[in-house]
Design a protein around this motif. Structure first.
Motif, short mmCIF file in Angstrom:
data_model
loop_
_atom_site.label_atom_id
_atom_site.label_comp_id
_atom_site.label_asym_id
_atom_site.label_seq_id
_atom_site.Cartn_x
_atom_site.Cartn_y
_atom_site.Cartn_z
N PHE A 219 0.85 -1.18 0.00
CA PHE A 219 0.00 0.00 0.00
C PHE A 219 0.90 1.24 0.00
CE2 PHE A 219 -3.40 -2.71 2.01
CZ PHE A 219 -4.35 -2.49 1.03
N PRO A 220 0.35 2.41 -0.33
CA PRO A 220 1.13 3.64 -0.21
C PRO A 220 1.69 3.78 1.21
CG PRO A 220 -0.90 4.08 -1.39
CD PRO A 220 -1.00 2.66 -0.88
N ALA A 221 2.91 4.28 1.32
CA ALA A 221 3.60 4.31 2.61
C ALA A 221 2.83 5.09 3.67
CB ALA A 221 4.99 4.91 2.42
N TRP A 222 2.11 6.14 3.27
CA TRP A 222 1.42 6.98 4.24
C TRP A 222 0.26 6.26 4.94
CZ3 TRP A 222 -3.59 7.13 2.79
CH2 TRP A 222 -3.90 7.05 1.42
N LEU A 223 -0.18 5.12 4.39
CA LEU A 223 -1.33 4.44 4.98
C LEU A 223 -1.03 3.94 6.39
CD1 LEU A 223 -4.25 3.67 4.46
CD2 LEU A 223 -3.45 1.50 3.51
N VAL A 224 0.22 3.66 6.70
CA VAL A 224 0.56 3.22 8.05
C VAL A 224 0.24 4.32 9.06
CG1 VAL A 224 2.98 3.98 8.01
CG2 VAL A 224 2.31 2.05 9.47
#
Length: 235
Positions: A120-125
């Motif tokens: 997933f896109p890194a910012w989702l964390v």
């Protein structure tokens, strides 16, 4: 999808990728931020941790399993017009990109740059951490700070585990991680899901098939039985 159609999509997808994309920065951010949050939660538990506090980690993992299932099934494989731009983006990235890049006969990536379409896109964390913290506030009021921190760590661990296992499912067949028993079994379930005939109806869990079993969407095909190519329209 056939192997040839997958290769054609991969060529187009890679040509559109930004040359500034860094696969190591991508996964490094996800696992370092997620891991640091988990460590902070657990290292700040007080000395009077109870069994009920620890069980909140398990509750979080179960809730994540349910969320993993429904987000995957309802957002990843169906266009949700009520979510408009966000729903369309999620659907395009998953059904449009991920399932076109990885067919059930072409499950492995071919370079580290392919990690962009695996994770997933890194910012989702950060979104998962924010959701964990909001839930933690409520649990803190009801059960105390230790229960809150155990729950938050369990929820974020569920996401980190999801990303790690999904990464393993798209490694080459001869990679040593793929030979590990649990990964081997779950990777096969995920391969079944990547069959175009099953992707909208079977095997939506990636960490453990709990919700698939409860919802009746679990499907096991023997590893020795070849999966045929199916073409089904996307919803």
């Amino acid at each position: 999808m056939t192997h040839n159609s997958v290769q054609a999509f991969r060529k187009t997808y890679r040509a559109q990728m930004s040359p500034r994309y860094s696969p190591w920065s991508h996964i490094g951010f996800v696992f370092s931020v997620g891991g640091l949050f988990i460590i902070l939660c657990l290292s700040n538990l007080s000395g009077d941790v109870t069994v009920s506090d620890l069980l909140m980690s398990g509750v979080a993992l179960i809730l994540f399993n349910v969320g993993e299932y429904f987000v995957h099934r309802k957002l990843g494989h169906k266009k949700q017009h009520w979510l408009k731009r966000v729903g369309a983006l999620f659907y395009q990235r998953h059904t449009g990109d991920h399932h076109s890049f990885f067919g059930h006969q072409s499950m492995a990536g071919e370079s580290r740059m392919d990690w962009r379409v695996t994770f997933f896109p890194a910012w989702l964390v950060l979104v998962i951490i924010a959701l964990a913290m909001m839930s933690g506030v409520a649990i803190n009021q009801l059960m105390g700070v230790n229960a809150s921190r155990c729950f938050m760590s369990g929820l974020v661990f569920g996401y980190v585990l999801y990303e790690w296992l999904h990464f393993c499912y798209h490694l080459p067949d001869d990679h040593w991680l793929v030979a590990l028993l649990w990964i081997k079994q779950m990777r096969h379930l995920h391969r079944i899901h990547h069959d175009r005939g099953h992707m909208q109806s079977k095997n939506f869990n990636l960490t453990f098939p709990l919700t698939d079993i409860v919802m009746g969407t679990f499907l096991w095909v023997p590893m020795t039985e070849a999966l045929k190519d199916h073409e089904s329209p996307c919803e």
